[in-house]
Design a protein around this motif. Structure first.
Motif, PDB file in Angstrom:
ATOM      1  N   VAL A 190       0.852  -1.207   0.000  1.00 45.35           N
ATOM      2  CA  VAL A 190       0.000   0.000   0.000  1.00 45.35           C
ATOM      3  C   VAL A 190       0.884   1.252   0.000  1.00 45.35           C
ATOM      4  CG1 VAL A 190      -1.681   1.355   1.315  1.00 45.35           C
ATOM      5  CG2 VAL A 190      -1.992  -1.102   1.070  1.00 45.35           C
ATOM      6  N   GLY A 191       1.947   1.214   0.800  1.00 44.20           N
ATOM      7  CA  GLY A 191       2.846   2.363   0.883  1.00 44.20           C
ATOM      8  C   GLY A 191       3.499   2.728  -0.435  1.00 44.20           C
ATOM      9  N   ILE A 192       3.878   1.720  -1.230  1.00 49.40           N
ATOM     10  CA  ILE A 192       4.586   2.041  -2.482  1.00 49.40           C
ATOM     11  C   ILE A 192       3.647   2.428  -3.619  1.00 49.40           C
ATOM     12  CG2 ILE A 192       6.651   0.683  -1.946  1.00 49.40           C
ATOM     13  CD1 ILE A 192       5.657  -1.499  -3.834  1.00 49.40           C
ATOM     14  N   VAL A 193       2.371   1.989  -3.553  1.00 45.85           N
ATOM     15  CA  VAL A 193       1.478   2.327  -4.667  1.00 45.85           C
ATOM     16  C   VAL A 193       0.574   3.518  -4.381  1.00 45.85           C
ATOM     17  CG1 VAL A 193       1.501  -0.038  -5.538  1.00 45.85           C
ATOM     18  CG2 VAL A 193      -0.386   0.693  -4.056  1.00 45.85           C
ATOM     19  N   ALA A 194       0.430   3.893  -3.122  1.00 45.18           N
ATOM     20  CA  ALA A 194      -0.419   5.048  -2.787  1.00 45.18           C
ATOM     21  C   ALA A 194       0.209   6.320  -3.354  1.00 45.18           C
ATOM     22  CB  ALA A 194      -0.593   5.169  -1.281  1.00 45.18           C
ATOM     23  N   PRO A 195      -0.628   7.232  -3.868  1.00 42.35           N
ATOM     24  CA  PRO A 195      -0.085   8.452  -4.471  1.00 42.35           C
ATOM     25  C   PRO A 195       0.460   9.474  -3.463  1.00 42.35           C
ATOM     26  CG  PRO A 195      -2.480   8.431  -4.617  1.00 42.35           C
ATOM     27  CD  PRO A 195      -2.078   7.113  -4.044  1.00 42.35           C
ATOM     28  N   ARG A 196       0.208   9.246  -2.172  1.00 46.35           N
ATOM     29  CA  ARG A 196       0.735  10.140  -1.128  1.00 46.35           C
ATOM     30  C   ARG A 196       1.402   9.303  -0.042  1.00 46.35           C
ATOM     31  NH1 ARG A 196      -4.256  13.738   0.799  1.00 46.35           N
ATOM     32  NH2 ARG A 196      -2.691  14.405   2.329  1.00 46.35           N
ATOM     33  N   PRO A 197       2.341   9.892   0.693  1.00 48.24           N
ATOM     34  CA  PRO A 197       2.949   9.145   1.807  1.00 48.24           C
ATOM     35  C   PRO A 197       1.878   8.699   2.813  1.00 48.24           C
ATOM     36  CG  PRO A 197       4.194  11.146   1.363  1.00 48.24           C
ATOM     37  CD  PRO A 197       2.938  11.233   0.542  1.00 48.24           C
ATOM     38  N   VAL A 198       2.022   7.488   3.319  1.00 48.57           N
ATOM     39  CA  VAL A 198       1.043   6.923   4.247  1.00 48.57           C
ATOM     40  C   VAL A 198       1.695   6.699   5.607  1.00 48.57           C
ATOM     41  CG1 VAL A 198      -0.576   5.021   4.664  1.00 48.57           C
ATOM     42  CG2 VAL A 198      -0.079   5.741   2.309  1.00 48.57           C
ATOM     43  N   HIS A 199       0.996   7.108   6.654  1.00 49.88           N
ATOM     44  CA  HIS A 199       1.423   6.856   8.036  1.00 49.88           C
ATOM     45  C   HIS A 199       0.663   5.633   8.530  1.00 49.88           C
ATOM     46  CE1 HIS A 199       3.265  10.955   8.735  1.00 49.88           C
ATOM     47  NE2 HIS A 199       2.580  11.142   7.625  1.00 49.88           N
ATOM     48  N   PHE A 200       1.379   4.659   9.056  1.00 51.24           N
ATOM     49  CA  PHE A 200       0.732   3.437   9.541  1.00 51.24           C
ATOM     50  C   PHE A 200       0.929   3.269  11.038  1.00 51.24           C
ATOM     51  CE2 PHE A 200       1.349   1.937   5.099  1.00 51.24           C
ATOM     52  CZ  PHE A 200       0.069   1.479   4.842  1.00 51.24           C
ATOM     53  N   MET A 201      -0.103   2.702  11.680  1.00 48.33           N
ATOM     54  CA  MET A 201       0.077   2.186  13.032  1.00 48.33           C
ATOM     55  C   MET A 201       0.743   0.824  12.860  1.00 48.33           C
ATOM     56  SD  MET A 201      -3.457   2.720  15.062  1.00 48.33           S
ATOM     57  CE  MET A 201      -3.977   4.305  15.648  1.00 48.33           C
ATOM     58  N   ALA A 202       1.771   0.553  13.618  1.00 43.95           N
ATOM     59  CA  ALA A 202       2.446  -0.744  13.517  1.00 43.95           C
ATOM     60  C   ALA A 202       2.503  -1.374  14.908  1.00 43.95           C
ATOM     61  CB  ALA A 202       3.860  -0.557  12.970  1.00 43.95           C
ATOM     62  N   LYS A 203       2.393  -2.687  14.954  1.00 42.30           N
ATOM     63  CA  LYS A 203       2.395  -3.340  16.267  1.00 42.30           C
ATOM     64  C   LYS A 203       3.679  -3.000  17.009  1.00 42.30           C
ATOM     65  CE  LYS A 203       3.728  -7.832  14.348  1.00 42.30           C
ATOM     66  NZ  LYS A 203       3.327  -9.222  14.149  1.00 42.30           N
ATOM     67  N   GLU A 204       3.528  -2.749  18.278  1.00 47.83           N
ATOM     68  CA  GLU A 204       4.615  -2.268  19.125  1.00 47.83           C
ATOM     69  C   GLU A 204       5.866  -3.147  19.057  1.00 47.83           C
ATOM     70  OE1 GLU A 204       4.499  -0.433  23.591  1.00 47.83           O
ATOM     71  OE2 GLU A 204       3.840  -2.500  23.354  1.00 47.83           O
ATOM     72  N   GLU A 205       5.655  -4.465  18.909  1.00 42.54           N
ATOM     73  CA  GLU A 205       6.785  -5.408  18.903  1.00 42.54           C
ATOM     74  C   GLU A 205       7.798  -5.115  17.795  1.00 42.54           C
ATOM     75  OE1 GLU A 205       3.293  -6.382  20.546  1.00 42.54           O
ATOM     76  OE2 GLU A 205       3.403  -7.079  18.475  1.00 42.54           O
ATOM     77  N   LEU A 206       7.324  -4.562  16.671  1.00 41.62           N
ATOM     78  CA  LEU A 206       8.235  -4.285  15.546  1.00 41.62           C
ATOM     79  C   LEU A 206       9.327  -3.282  15.916  1.00 41.62           C
ATOM     80  CD1 LEU A 206       5.895  -3.967  12.416  1.00 41.62           C
ATOM     81  CD2 LEU A 206       7.385  -5.866  13.029  1.00 41.62           C
ATOM     82  N   PHE A 207       9.003  -2.394  16.860  1.00 40.87           N
ATOM     83  CA  PHE A 207       9.941  -1.332  17.216  1.00 40.87           C
ATOM     84  C   PHE A 207      11.095  -1.833  18.077  1.00 40.87           C
ATOM     85  CE2 PHE A 207       6.208   0.712  15.733  1.00 40.87           C
ATOM     86  CZ  PHE A 207       6.624   1.900  15.164  1.00 40.87           C
ATOM     87  N   SER A 208      11.000  -3.079  18.544  1.00 43.54           N
ATOM     88  CA  SER A 208      12.106  -3.631  19.335  1.00 43.54           C
ATOM     89  C   SER A 208      12.907  -4.669  18.545  1.00 43.54           C
ATOM     90  CB  SER A 208      11.579  -4.249  20.638  1.00 43.54           C
ATOM     91  OG  SER A 208      10.583  -5.202  20.355  1.00 43.54           O
ATOM     92  N   VAL A 209      12.559  -4.858  17.265  1.00 42.33           N
ATOM     93  CA  VAL A 209      13.322  -5.786  16.410  1.00 42.33           C
ATOM     94  C   VAL A 209      14.622  -5.094  15.984  1.00 42.33           C
ATOM     95  CG1 VAL A 209      13.338  -7.018  14.200  1.00 42.33           C
ATOM     96  CG2 VAL A 209      11.237  -6.912  15.550  1.00 42.33           C
ATOM     97  N   PRO A 210      15.769  -5.765  16.126  1.00 41.04           N
ATOM     98  CA  PRO A 210      17.035  -5.137  15.721  1.00 41.04           C
ATOM     99  C   PRO A 210      16.974  -4.626  14.279  1.00 41.04           C
ATOM    100  CG  PRO A 210      17.447  -7.210  16.859  1.00 41.04           C
ATOM    101  CD  PRO A 210      15.958  -7.106  16.675  1.00 41.04           C
ATOM    102  N   ILE A 211      17.563  -3.510  14.032  1.00 39.16           N
ATOM    103  CA  ILE A 211      17.641  -2.817  12.735  1.00 39.16           C
ATOM    104  C   ILE A 211      16.257  -2.313  12.295  1.00 39.16           C
ATOM    105  CG2 ILE A 211      18.353  -2.902  10.307  1.00 39.16           C
ATOM    106  CD1 ILE A 211      20.400  -5.055  11.124  1.00 39.16           C
ATOM    107  N   LEU A 212      15.285  -3.243  12.137  1.00 36.67           N
ATOM    108  CA  LEU A 212      13.946  -2.837  11.705  1.00 36.67           C
ATOM    109  C   LEU A 212      13.347  -1.805  12.656  1.00 36.67           C
ATOM    110  CD1 LEU A 212      11.632  -3.299   9.679  1.00 36.67           C
ATOM    111  CD2 LEU A 212      10.765  -5.074  11.227  1.00 36.67           C
ATOM    112  N   GLY A 213      13.565  -2.009  13.955  1.00 34.86           N
ATOM    113  CA  GLY A 213      13.032  -1.090  14.958  1.00 34.86           C
ATOM    114  C   GLY A 213      13.519   0.340  14.780  1.00 34.86           C
ATOM    115  N   ARG A 214      14.729   0.491  14.238  1.00 32.54           N
ATOM    116  CA  ARG A 214      15.268   1.843  13.995  1.00 32.54           C
ATOM    117  C   ARG A 214      14.729   2.444  12.706  1.00 32.54           C
ATOM    118  NH1 ARG A 214      21.502   2.439  15.714  1.00 32.54           N
ATOM    119  NH2 ARG A 214      21.225   1.969  17.922  1.00 32.54           N
TER     120      ARG A 214
END
Length: 194
Positions: free
Chosen positions: A50-74
């Protein structure tokens, strides 16, 4: 070039050879102002697609756990994502979502709250209705029609903004409003299924 634009180009370069993406209805997304983009959820790749095909930048809510994954979290915060605690009312995430819309940006939501195991559209949670009723944002339904199989067609369909005036004027509940949104997503899926 912003990090978001750079990441969008990289992700597009990765997905384009794998999936034959067909994007329908991009012109239905308002060019400015707050937009609540509500999409069905069938795969973990739905947010980047959705992010790459939407004509405008999209802000997403993401599950909290993703933010503590190494590298991805940053990386995730630089991709316009912010954390939400699942399975409970997260007031901070709700406030953040409202601010995104009131500041005139696009908030991407998967009203089902989790991906469908069967590919069928599930029941929407009240969050989509909450955001739709608490702001004047345009509400745009979106359907991802799979399957996610290499070299097969993947459709992303953006519908026309839903007329929210009667729901807002009649003080509809968040649940009722979410049901209206889900019905519009369902119509897109039915209309564009292979």
């Amino acid at each position: 070039m912003s990090f978001y634009s750079f990441a969008k180009a990289v992700v597009y370069g990765v997905f384009k050879p794998i999936y034959r993406m067909e994007v329908i209805g991009k012109e239905n997304m308002p060019k400015e102002g707050g937009v609540l983009l509500c999409t069905n959820h069938i795969h973990n790749f739905d947010p980047p697609i959705v992010g790459i095909v939407a004509p405008r930048p999209v802000h997403f809510m993401a599950k909290e756990e993703l933010f503590s994954v190494p590298i991805l979290g940053r990386l995730v915060p630089h991709l316009n994502a912010f954390p939400v605690k699942r399975g409970m009312s997260d007031r901070e995430a709700l406030r953040k979502g409202l601010k995104v819309l009131k500041d005139g940006h696009v908030l991407g939501l998967f009203p089902e709250g989790t991906r469908s195991k069967t590919g069928e559209l599930g029941k929407g949670l009240a969050g989509a209705g909450f955001f739709a009723l608490r702001t004047d944002a345009a509400v745009v339904p979106c359907a991802i029609i799979g399957p996610y199989k290499a070299f097969s067609r993947l459709k992303v369909v953006f519908g026309h903004p839903i007329d929210m005036s009667s729901l807002r004027n009649n003080k509809a509940s968040a649940e009722e409003t979410t049901e209206v949104i889900m019905n519009e997503i369902r119509k897109l899926i039915e209309a564009h299924k292979k």
